[in-house]
Design an enzyme around this catalytic site. Structure first.
Site, PDB file in Angstrom:
ATOM      1  CG  ASP A   1      34.027  13.106  -9.084  1.00 53.26           C
ATOM      2  OD1 ASP A   1      34.732  14.141  -8.892  1.00 53.26           O
ATOM      3  OD2 ASP A   1      33.002  12.988  -9.483  1.00 53.26           O
TER       4      ASP A   1
ATOM      5  CG  HIS B   1      33.618  16.437 -11.331  1.00 51.58           C
ATOM      6  ND1 HIS B   1      33.711  16.693  -9.907  1.00 51.58           N
ATOM      7  CD2 HIS B   1      32.651  17.034 -11.765  1.00 51.58           C
ATOM      8  CE1 HIS B   1      32.562  17.418  -9.783  1.00 51.58           C
ATOM      9  NE2 HIS B   1      31.949  17.821 -10.801  1.00 51.58           N
TER      10      HIS B   1
ATOM     11  CD  GLU C   1      28.988  19.980 -10.603  1.00 46.46           C
ATOM     12  OE1 GLU C   1      27.895  20.322  -9.551  1.00 46.46           O
ATOM     13  OE2 GLU C   1      29.426  18.806  -9.962  1.00 46.46           O
TER      14      GLU C   1
END
Ligand code: ACM
Ligand code: ZN
Length: 744
Positions: A186, A257, A321
């Site tokens: 991440d 990410h 995202e």
């Protein structure tokens, strides 16, 4: 039957006449029959008879079971078969459904048959059945409802040692989960050794600091933080999980990410410099460049090392995202869009995922992605993890794709478990009951589509879990409730039964030194209006059997709580029983408890306790962490009318709002107060521009002019509308959060 008399375990049982409660079994079995006559059997030395069908791994698990019995029940085992003793007979059935097992505890023996994992679950069930060194005589025939029973762990935001990860796996096994979703990369850390790209761990595995407290934080630790697993350690974890019939699915995040990867190899971004392993939480604009072929070469090389470490059919490649900001201004990304005749950046994301899927499929594996992979077109063989609610899962199943349900509500275990939570969590409220009552198959699906729902999973994002004890606290007891959602058929689920077994479950966790939350037994306070609008009512509830005692202000008399308490003035109230306490401040003004009307409805997402929320006397101290203390308006203004009951004198007004631009919440731009004595014609008397900048924003409106005695007061509180440039979420609707309005 060829029998091996193991020198190991042995258990024998003798009749016992004392009546006992049925022991707790979680997840609850689908078929449980007490053998009549109610013999509870005392555990004594027995013969262990293991069928030749038992394989090497199961033999190891049986040995561990033996060790457990010796350590916990002080059992002695027959070294050689003793004809006078009774027997534990264990056998696998090759034809049995995965997870199936049958236990029969009779006068003379305990027999276990099942699939390999089923036999393992049967041994776990025996551990639970044991009570005071006795077992109830019964027959259990059981199999899981869902094939996918998952728990996720984010080791990127905070890192956990191999020993801690193994302990996590033990918890999964004890409650019959069969999938561990290992979130390995991440923005804040890359946690798996990749030999071809050593900087991924030497650079990407460490960050220079971490924000302190809840995002956006009150400072930075400025302390290097990180860690990673070597490939050998990964293999060790996978092997350990598999020995307990748990499949490990690795997640390598793309295209978003990705900051830890970009910090290690800056050529992977659209922008080729200036990246860092992130020290704060959220979503970052810098992502893998989708236009540059070297990104794909890199990711394929990474996956070529990752895939052989895991036996899982699935690999998770993220997909969530991913802001499109950097792709919009990147020449390579825009060229890719043109060359491949893609409509927009969403189709570019879809191109990215589909290209990676082809590579993964060629290696004989399948991809899983978060539900954003639906946008711009789903990769042909992808399994979708539905996290932004259940609509992604419904859509994917309708498109004939496999689905795993992980909706934020109620399956994000990073959310609070109680409205009284005082440790830092990401916010939101997912109670034990919410989890237990969750049904993974959406009503919208027909029976064919329903079969595509493989199961469900709780996600454990660790921004606010800095140590493993906090992880335990967040997952227990909620994962016990989830185990029953996934294992037990709907008709056999019963919250009352589950609830009555909870103290026993918690007690067992305590004996193994596991941290857990007792939120379920918290004293929960709510504030309600009174019928005649004089004061407010403080109502207390608890699932605990202990009586609640309350007092007003610290040194006043103490009394037993019987019914909602009428509060008529500014005060500090305390409530407690033996285990917990609750403190509630009430701040009174001339609007508190009065009849109030919200002219504009609040968003359903942040509807508080209706319009009363803004006059309930409770001024929020925790901001967004206690979102229920606010009314939230998405892009619109808030207008309230307070009926003071009769004409009153006033000298000014206050409005309390929240100002947290990082969460898209902006303080009011201005407030206007109108007065009326007939609730029809309103006259403006005061208006003010607000002071922005405080996170808990208080707007004071005062005048030296005398305000006529008035009954009705209208508060018009203006939203900034769209989020201005320079703030996160620019151009989106801003949230206006109102806590309290005051008439002074
Ligand atoms: C997610 O929570 N971003 C999948
Ligand atoms: Zn690019």
């Amino acid at each position: 039957m060829y029998k091996i008399a193991l020198t190991l375990i042995t258990i024998v049982f003798c009749l016992c006449t004392t009546a006992q409660q049925l022991p707790t079994i979680v997840p609850y079995p689908n078929q449980y029959t007490a053998n009549k006559g109610l013999p509870f059997k005392t555990i004594l030395p027995v013969n262990l008879i293991i069928d030749s069908s038992i394989d090497k791994n199961l033999l190891l698990q049986i040995k561990l079971f033996e060790k457990y019995c010796t350590e916990n029940w002080q059992m002695q085992f027959n070294k050689i078969i003793n004809r006078a003793s009774q027997s534990l007979i264990i056998k696998t059935l090759p034809s049995a459904k995965v997870g199936y097992y049958k236990i029969n505890i009779s006068q003379n023996e305990i027999s276990i048959i099942g699939s390999k994992s089923g036999v393992f679950y049967a041994l776990e069930t025996l551990k639970q059945l044991q009570q005071n060194k006795q077992l109830p005589a019964c027959t259990i025939e059981d199999a899981p409802r869902f094939a996918y029973r998952g728990m996720h762990l984010d080791v990127a935001r905070h890192f956990f040692s191999v020993a801690e990860v193994k302990r996590y796996i033990d918890y999964l096994a004890a409650f019959r989960f069969n999938t561990f979703h290992f979130h390995l990369t991440d923005d804040q850390g890359w946690r798996i050794e990749i030999k071809k790209y050593p900087k991924l761990t030497s650079v990407g595995g460490f960050r220079a600091g971490t924000i302190i407290g809840r995002y956006p934080g009150v400072g930075n630790t400025n302390k290097r933080y990180g860690g990673f697993y070597t490939q050998n350690q990964i293999k060790e974890i996978v092997q350990y999980a598999e020995s307990k019939y748990i499949n490990v699915i690795p997640e390598i995040e793309m295209p978003g990410h990705a900051m830890a990867a970009l910090a290690s190899y800056p050529y992977l971004g659209c922008k080729k410099e200036g990246h860092q392993v992130q020290q704060t939480w959220g979503v970052f604009d810098d992502v893998f460049c989708a236009g540059n072929d070297s990104t794909f070469v890199f990711l394929e090389n990474v996956l070529s090392e990752v895939l052989p470490l895991f036996n899982s059919k699935y690999i998770h490649i993220g997909g969530d995202e991913c802001p499109k900001t950097s792709w919009k201004t990147c020449t390579d990304c825009q060229n890719r869009i043109k060359k491949n005749q893609l409509k927009d950046e969403h189709e570019l994301q879809s191109y990215f995922i589909q290209r990676m899927e082809k590579f993964v499929n060629k290696k004989g594996k399948q991809i899983i992605g978060w539900d954003e992979i639906l946008e711009g077109g789903l990769a042909p063989n992808a399994t979708v993890m539905s996290w932004r609610g259940i609509s992604g899962g419904i859509e994917a199943a309708k498109q004939n794709h496999n689905v795993i349900m992980t909706p934020g509500k109620p399956l994000y275990f990073d959310h609070s478990q109680s409205q009284n939570e005082d440790s830092v969590t990401i916010g939101g409220l997912n109670t034990l009951e919410d989890v237990y009552n969750y049904e993974p198959i959406p009503k919208e699906l027909n029976s064919q589509q329903a079969k595509l729902i493989l199961g469900a999973q709780a996600n454990v994002w660790t921004e606010y879990m800095t140590n493993f004890k906090k992880v335990e606290y967040q997952i227990f007891p909620r994962m016990v409730a989830l185990s029953e959602v996934l294992w037990t058929n709907q008709k056999n689920k019963d919250f009352t039964r589950f609830e009555s077994s909870l103290p026993n479950t918690l007690e067992k966790l305590k004996t193994q030194h596991t941290n857990y939350s007792t939120a379920y037994f918290d004293i929960i306070g709510t504030v309600q209006p009174t019928p005649n609008h004089t004061g407010v009512l403080w109502q207390l509830q608890t699932k605990s059997k202990e009586p609640i005692t309350i007092n007003k202000n610290m040194w006043d008399t103490i009394w037993r709580y019987q019914k909602p308490e009428l509060i008529k003035e500014t005060s500090m109230m305390y409530a407690y029983n033996n285990k917990q306490h609750l403190q509630q401040a009430f701040a009174f003004n001339k609007a508190t408890g009065k009849l109030v009307k919200a002219v504009e409805p609040a968003s359903k997402r942040y509807a508080g306790n209706g319009a009363f929320t803004v006059v309930d006397g409770v001024q929020s101290l925790k901001g967004f962490a206690k979102a229920a203390e606010y009314l939230g308006y998405e892009g619109t203004n808030a207008v309230f009318i307070v009926d003071a009951g009769n004409e009153i004198e006033t000298v000014g007004f206050k409005v309390h709002t929240l100002h947290q631009p990082n969460n898209w919440i902006h303080g009011a731009t201005n407030v206007t107060i109108y007065i009326s004595n007939d609730d029809m014609r309103y006259e403006p008397i005061l208006t003010t521009a607000t002071r922005l900048g405080n996170s808990l924003q208080t707007i004071l409106l005062e005048t030296t002019n005398k305000i006529p005695a008035t009954r009705y007061f209208k508060f018009e509180i203006n939203n900034i509308g769209l989020i201005p440039a320079g703030y996160p979420g620019t151009g989106k609707k801003a949230w206006l959060f109102i806590d309290e309005i005051e008439i002074l």
